[in-house]
Design a protein around this motif. Structure first.
Motif, PDB file in Angstrom:
ATOM      1  N   VAL A  72      20.105   3.007  -8.714  1.00  0.00           N
ATOM      2  CA  VAL A  72      20.003   1.602  -9.555  1.00  0.00           C
ATOM      3  C   VAL A  72      19.881   0.489  -8.757  1.00  0.00           C
ATOM      4  CG1 VAL A  72      21.209   0.386 -11.324  1.00  0.00           C
ATOM      5  CG2 VAL A  72      21.173   2.822 -11.468  1.00  0.00           C
ATOM      6  N   ASP A  73      20.746   0.523  -7.665  1.00  0.00           N
ATOM      7  CA  ASP A  73      20.653  -0.819  -6.787  1.00  0.00           C
ATOM      8  C   ASP A  73      19.462  -1.140  -6.158  1.00  0.00           C
ATOM      9  OD1 ASP A  73      20.952   1.608  -5.366  1.00  0.00           O
ATOM     10  OD2 ASP A  73      22.806   0.564  -3.916  1.00  0.00           O
ATOM     11  N   VAL A  74      18.729   0.172  -5.792  1.00  0.00           N
ATOM     12  CA  VAL A  74      17.167  -0.105  -5.062  1.00  0.00           C
ATOM     13  C   VAL A  74      16.431  -0.613  -5.901  1.00  0.00           C
ATOM     14  CG1 VAL A  74      15.580   1.267  -3.888  1.00  0.00           C
ATOM     15  CG2 VAL A  74      18.031   2.158  -3.682  1.00  0.00           C
ATOM     16  N   VAL A  75      16.492   0.221  -7.218  1.00  0.00           N
ATOM     17  CA  VAL A  75      15.453  -0.514  -8.290  1.00  0.00           C
ATOM     18  C   VAL A  75      15.687  -1.919  -8.497  1.00  0.00           C
ATOM     19  CG1 VAL A  75      14.742  -0.430 -10.844  1.00  0.00           C
ATOM     20  CG2 VAL A  75      15.174   1.791  -9.506  1.00  0.00           C
ATOM     21  N   ALA A 102       0.836  -1.094  -0.042  1.00  0.00           N
ATOM     22  CA  ALA A 102      -0.051  -0.049  -0.116  1.00  0.00           C
ATOM     23  C   ALA A 102       0.955   1.154   0.004  1.00  0.00           C
ATOM     24  CB  ALA A 102      -1.173  -0.030   1.050  1.00  0.00           C
ATOM     25  N   GLY A 103       1.763   1.366  -1.051  1.00  0.00           N
ATOM     26  CA  GLY A 103       2.398   2.534  -1.312  1.00  0.00           C
ATOM     27  C   GLY A 103       3.748   2.764  -0.512  1.00  0.00           C
ATOM     28  N   ASP A 104       4.576   3.853  -0.912  1.00  0.00           N
ATOM     29  CA  ASP A 104       5.723   4.218  -0.393  1.00  0.00           C
ATOM     30  C   ASP A 104       6.709   2.742  -0.700  1.00  0.00           C
ATOM     31  OD1 ASP A 104       5.249   6.468  -0.096  1.00  0.00           O
ATOM     32  OD2 ASP A 104       5.488   6.625   2.283  1.00  0.00           O
ATOM     33  N   VAL A 105       6.699   2.302  -1.893  1.00  0.00           N
ATOM     34  CA  VAL A 105       7.772   1.138  -2.087  1.00  0.00           C
ATOM     35  C   VAL A 105       9.108   1.698  -2.133  1.00  0.00           C
ATOM     36  CG1 VAL A 105       8.203  -0.573  -3.949  1.00  0.00           C
ATOM     37  CG2 VAL A 105       5.890   0.349  -3.642  1.00  0.00           C
ATOM     38  N   TYR A 106       9.396   2.880  -2.722  1.00  0.00           N
ATOM     39  CA  TYR A 106      10.752   3.591  -2.610  1.00  0.00           C
ATOM     40  C   TYR A 106      10.719   4.468  -1.450  1.00  0.00           C
ATOM     41  CZ  TYR A 106      11.729   1.170  -7.359  1.00  0.00           C
ATOM     42  OH  TYR A 106      12.072   0.557  -8.266  1.00  0.00           O
ATOM     43  N   ASP A 107      11.929   5.085  -1.175  1.00  0.00           N
ATOM     44  CA  ASP A 107      11.923   6.085  -0.351  1.00  0.00           C
ATOM     45  C   ASP A 107      12.143   7.505  -0.983  1.00  0.00           C
ATOM     46  OD1 ASP A 107      12.152   7.053   2.491  1.00  0.00           O
ATOM     47  OD2 ASP A 107      14.105   7.706   1.934  1.00  0.00           O
ATOM     48  N   ARG A 108      12.450   7.599  -2.202  1.00  0.00           N
ATOM     49  CA  ARG A 108      12.600   8.720  -3.233  1.00  0.00           C
ATOM     50  C   ARG A 108      11.970   8.455  -4.440  1.00  0.00           C
ATOM     51  NH1 ARG A 108      18.183  10.412  -2.389  1.00  0.00           N
ATOM     52  NH2 ARG A 108      17.845   9.852  -0.100  1.00  0.00           N
ATOM     53  N   ALA A 109      11.620   9.551  -5.165  1.00  0.00           N
ATOM     54  CA  ALA A 109      10.991   9.727  -6.535  1.00  0.00           C
ATOM     55  C   ALA A 109      11.880   9.065  -7.350  1.00  0.00           C
ATOM     56  CB  ALA A 109      10.545  11.125  -6.777  1.00  0.00           C
ATOM     57  N   LEU A 110      13.414   9.351  -7.238  1.00  0.00           N
ATOM     58  CA  LEU A 110      14.415   8.734  -8.148  1.00  0.00           C
ATOM     59  C   LEU A 110      15.214   8.061  -7.176  1.00  0.00           C
ATOM     60  CD1 LEU A 110      15.238  12.210  -9.920  1.00  0.00           C
ATOM     61  CD2 LEU A 110      14.017  10.282 -10.796  1.00  0.00           C
ATOM     62  N   HIS A 170       5.882   9.214  -1.273  1.00  0.00           N
ATOM     63  CA  HIS A 170       7.625   9.051  -1.364  1.00  0.00           C
ATOM     64  C   HIS A 170       7.575   8.564  -2.905  1.00  0.00           C
ATOM     65  CE1 HIS A 170       9.590   9.668   2.433  1.00  0.00           C
ATOM     66  NE2 HIS A 170       8.283   9.818   2.787  1.00  0.00           N
ATOM     67  N   ASP A 171       6.856   7.951  -3.484  1.00  0.00           N
ATOM     68  CA  ASP A 171       7.264   7.225  -4.948  1.00  0.00           C
ATOM     69  C   ASP A 171       6.939   8.293  -6.004  1.00  0.00           C
ATOM     70  OD1 ASP A 171       7.675   4.822  -4.053  1.00  0.00           O
ATOM     71  OD2 ASP A 171       5.405   4.593  -3.384  1.00  0.00           O
ATOM     72  N   SER A 172       7.311   8.086  -7.099  1.00  0.00           N
ATOM     73  CA  SER A 172       7.010   8.834  -8.309  1.00  0.00           C
ATOM     74  C   SER A 172       5.978   7.905  -8.912  1.00  0.00           C
ATOM     75  CB  SER A 172       8.264   8.975  -9.446  1.00  0.00           C
ATOM     76  OG  SER A 172       7.721   9.273 -10.729  1.00  0.00           O
ATOM     77  N   ALA A 173       4.630   8.252  -9.216  1.00  0.00           N
ATOM     78  CA  ALA A 173       3.818   7.401  -9.637  1.00  0.00           C
ATOM     79  C   ALA A 173       4.173   6.973 -11.046  1.00  0.00           C
ATOM     80  CB  ALA A 173       2.321   7.828  -9.477  1.00  0.00           C
TER      81      ALA A 173
END
Length: 406
Positions: free
Chosen positions: A57-60, A46-54, A84-87
Motif C-alpha cells: 500500500v505504501d509503495v502504491v 520505460a517499465g518496472d515501475v514497481y518491483d513486484r506484481a503486488l 516486474h509489473d502486473s500490466a
C-alpha cells in the motif's frame, strides 16, 4: 519539447534486506525538482515501475504521489509496464488517468495507439491556450507520436501478435512492425516524429546483478535493428545508463539495486524534440543517497588503513582474503563499517592452501570428532580451536552415553 527518459524505478525494492522507500522518495523529490527547473514536457518511464506484481500500500501511495507531483510540475507522463509489473494492475483506470496527463501503455492492443503531441506552431498555440497535452490542435502540422511496448511474455502474446515462434525476437518484431505501420499511415497527411518505449534486453546492452533474466541463456536479447527508423527508442530493463546507438538508449535505474552497480552514475536522458525531429540528447544525473563500497583485502588492513575511511558511511560488500577465516569477522568489520551488508571469503597468498572438497575431507576422517571438526573447517575456512574441539567432544560423548542408556 523536452522528454525525460527514465525507467526501472522498482518502487518497493530492498537492498540486501535494507528498505529503500526513503531513498526512492528522495529520487522522486529530485525528479520533480528537475522537471520543474528544466521545464520538462513529458516524463517517460520505460517499465518496472514497481518491483513486484503486488506492491504494498505504501509503495502504491508513493507512485500516486509521484504522478500527482510530476503533472503538477507541468509534465505529462507516458508509462509502460515491465517484467516486474502486473500490466493489468498498473494499467487500471488508464482512460481516466489520461485526462490528467498520465498515459499508460500496458496492454497489447495499445501498441499502435500513440500519445500525440503537436510540434512547432501548433504546440505553441496549445501551450498558450493552456492545453494539458495531446494532439488537439492542427491535424496537419508536425506531431510527436510516443508509443509504448510493454513487457511482452512470448508464450502469452505470440498468438495475439500472429507469430508462430514464441520468442522475444519474433514478438518484438511483430510489435515494432505494427508501430511502423501506424507511423506510415499517419505520415501520409503530416510529418510524424516517433518515440518508442520498450522494456526488453537489446543486443549490446551491459547487464548487472539486479535485473531479472528475461529468458534462460540470453536468448531473450533482441537486435537493435528492430528499432531502426524510430526517432528515439527509450529502453528499460538494464540498470546501467548506456547508449547503444544515437537513437537507442537505456536510462538505467535511478538507484543502485546491487553491488555490481557500485560504479554506475545513475540518471537518465533529456531529449530535445522540435518540428524537425529529435535534437540534442544529454545525460541527467541523480544524487545517490548512499555510496556503495566493494572492498577486498585482509581484515587487519581493512580495519587499520586510512585508504578505506571513505567507506565508513557506505553500504559495504567486503571480501576477506586472509588465509584463515578470522574469528568474529562481521562484528569486527561492522565496528568500522557499520553498514556491511555482504561478507565473503576468498583466501589468497602463499598461506592459502587449496581447499579440498568436503567429500574428500570426510573420506579422510577417522572418527566422529574429526568429521565434526572437518565440517567446521570446511564451512568457515578455519580449523576448530582447542576450546571448540573440546565442546564438540563433550557433545559427542553426551550423545553416545544417551544412546547406551536407551
Amino acid at each position: 519539447m523536452r522528454l525525460l527518459h527514465t525507467s526501472d524505478w522498482h518502487l518497493g525494492r530492498s537492498f540486501h534486506g535494507v528498505g529503500m522507500l526513503d531513498a526512492q522518495r528522495d529520487f522522486i523529490d529530485q525528479l520533480v525538482t528537475f522537471v520543474r527547473d528544466e521545464a520538462v514536457d513529458v516524463v517517460l518511464i520505460a517499465g518496472d515501475v514497481y518491483d513486484r506484481a503486488l506492491p504494498g500500500v505504501d509503495v502504491v501511495g508513493l507512485l500516486d504521489d509521484a504522478l500527482v507531483r510530476l503533472t503538477g510540475a507541468g509534465a505529462q507522463v507516458v508509462l509502460t509496464s515491465g517484467n516486474h509489473d502486473s500490466a493489468i494492475r498498473l494499467g487500471f483506470a488508464s482512460r481516466l488517468l489520461e485526462r490528467g496527463g498520465v498515459h499508460l501503455r500496458t496492454r497489447l492492443n495499445e501498441l499502435d495507439q500513440p500519445v500525440l503531441f503537436p510540434l512547432g506552431d501548433a504546440a505553441a498555440d496549445n501551450a498558450a491556450d493552456g492545453d494539458a497535452g495531446g494532439d488537439t490542435g492542427d491535424q496537419t502540422g508536425p506531431v510527436l507520436a510516443i508509443y509504448g511496448i510493454p513487457w511482452l511474455e512470448p508464450r502469452l502474446v505470440a498468438e495475439q501478435l500472429g507469430v508462430e515462434t514464441a520468442s522475444h525476437f519474433e514478438v518484438t518484431r511483430a510489435a515494432t512492425e505494427r508501430i511502423r505501420a501506424d507511423v506510415s499511415r499517419r505520415s501520409e497527411t503530416r510529418t510524424v516524429h516517433s518515440v518508442v518505449l520498450a522494456h526488453t534486453f537489446a543486443s549490446g546492452g551491459i547487464s548487472s546483478d539486479s535485473e531479472r533474466d528475461l529468458s534462460i541463456g540470453g536468448v531473450g536479447a533482441v537486435p537493435l535493428d528492430l528499432f531502426d527508423g524510430f526517432g528515439y527508442t527509450a529502453l528499460g530493463h538494464l540498470h546501467g545508463r548506456q547508449e547503444l546507438s544515437t537513437a537507442v538508449r537505456y536510462s538505467g535505474s535511478p538507484l543502485a539495486y546491487s553491488f555490481s552497480e557500485a560504479k554506475h552514475k545513475k540518471g537518465g536522458w533529456l531529449v530535445e524534440v522540435d518540428a524537425d525531429g529529435i535534437g540534442e540528447v544529454r545525460e541527467v544525473l541523480w544524487d545517490a543517497p548512499r555510496a556503495l563500497a566493494v572492498l577486498r583485502g585482509k581484515i587487519e588492513d581493512l580495519l587499520a588503513s586510512e585508504e578505506f575511511a571513505w567507506a565508513e558511511g557506505a553500504y559495504c560488500q567486503i571480501t576477506l582474503t586472509d588465509a584463515a577465516r578470522p574469528a568474529q569477522a562481521m562484528d569486527r568489520l561492522r565496528a568500522r563499517f557499520p553498514d556491511t551488508l555482504v561478507l565473503g571469503f576468498d583466501p589468497d597468498g602463499p598461506g592459502a592452501a587449496p581447499k579440498a572438497s568436503y567429500s574428500s575431507r570426510l573420506a579422510e576422517a577417522d572418527d566422529d570428532l574429526s568429521v565434526c571438526c572437518g565440517f567446521l573447517d570446511h564451512v568457515r575456512g578455519r580449523p576448530a580451536s582447542d576450546a571448540e574441539a573440546k565442546v564438540l567432544a563433550e557433545a559427542l560423548e553426551a550423545v553416545r552415553l544417551e544412546g547406551v542408556s536407551l
